[in-house]
Design a protein around this motif. Structure first.
Motif, mmCIF file in Angstrom:
data_model
loop_
_atom_site.group_PDB
_atom_site.id
_atom_site.type_symbol
_atom_site.label_atom_id
_atom_site.label_comp_id
_atom_site.label_asym_id
_atom_site.label_seq_id
_atom_site.Cartn_x
_atom_site.Cartn_y
_atom_site.Cartn_z
ATOM 1 N N SER A 104 36.891 46.572 35.917
ATOM 2 C CA SER A 104 36.824 45.154 35.550
ATOM 3 C C SER A 104 37.532 44.293 36.586
ATOM 4 O O SER A 104 38.390 44.768 37.335
ATOM 5 N N GLU A 105 37.172 43.016 36.596
ATOM 6 C CA GLU A 105 37.824 42.047 37.486
ATOM 7 C C GLU A 105 39.323 42.010 37.207
ATOM 8 O O GLU A 105 40.136 41.926 38.117
ATOM 9 N N GLU A 106 39.676 42.073 35.927
ATOM 10 C CA GLU A 106 41.086 42.024 35.534
ATOM 11 C C GLU A 106 41.855 43.195 36.143
ATOM 12 O O GLU A 106 42.952 43.020 36.679
ATOM 13 N N ASN A 126 32.449 50.181 37.483
ATOM 14 C CA ASN A 126 32.990 50.116 36.128
ATOM 15 C C ASN A 126 34.393 49.526 36.044
ATOM 16 O O ASN A 126 34.967 49.457 34.961
#
Length: 150
Positions: free
Chosen positions: A79-81, A77
């Protein structure tokens, strides 16, 4: 950990009561309780239904580890960011201090050039992108590490 504890933890993680599980499986609440206290065991068909209900494979249900599942969910869950904001060397360095100190000892360029050659080869021969080539190389290293004691 025993199967009863695994069943209990998987049910709790799924947010279901014994009554809800019993209703979905067509058994009594007492049956669920007996499974969770290791008084009796579900048969293979019921175990498969439990695994499906808890969104696990049968193997995962048998070896259910609530902490491992939570870690997997956090990773899934994230995020890439957010992942890019994490200083992974610092985080892992708490567990493995060598990660914070080797840069002062190792001639990184010598190894970096060789590793770049290997990732470039994976990209060329298999059509991998940068990240996939890196992950394959990382996995190869992990496999070497994991089999060294065998």
């Amino acid at each position: 950990m025993n199967l009863g504890n695994n069943l209990f933890n998987a049910r709790k993680k799924s947010g279901l009561s014994q009554e809800e599980v019993a209703e979905k499986l067509g058994v009594s609440r007492q049956t669920i309780s007996k499974w969770e206290t290791d008084e009796t065991l579900p048969d293979i068909r019921q175990a498969k239904k439990l695994a499906l209900l808890y969104h696990l494979s049968l193997d995962e249900l048998i070896d259910f580890d609530v902490n491992l599942k939570e870690i997997e969910q956090v990773i899934e869950n994230t995020s890439e960011e957010t992942q890019k904001k994490v200083d992974w060397t610092k985080v892992w360095g708490k567990k493995y201090p060598i990660l914070t100190s080797y840069q002062n000892e190792v001639n990184i360029k010598d190894y970096a050039d060789q590793l770049k050659e290997m990732t470039d080869r994976l990209k060329r021969e298999y059509g991998y992108n940068d990240i996939d080539a890196f992950l394959v190389l990382k996995d190869i290293l992990a496999n070497i590490w994991n089999t060294k004691g065998q």
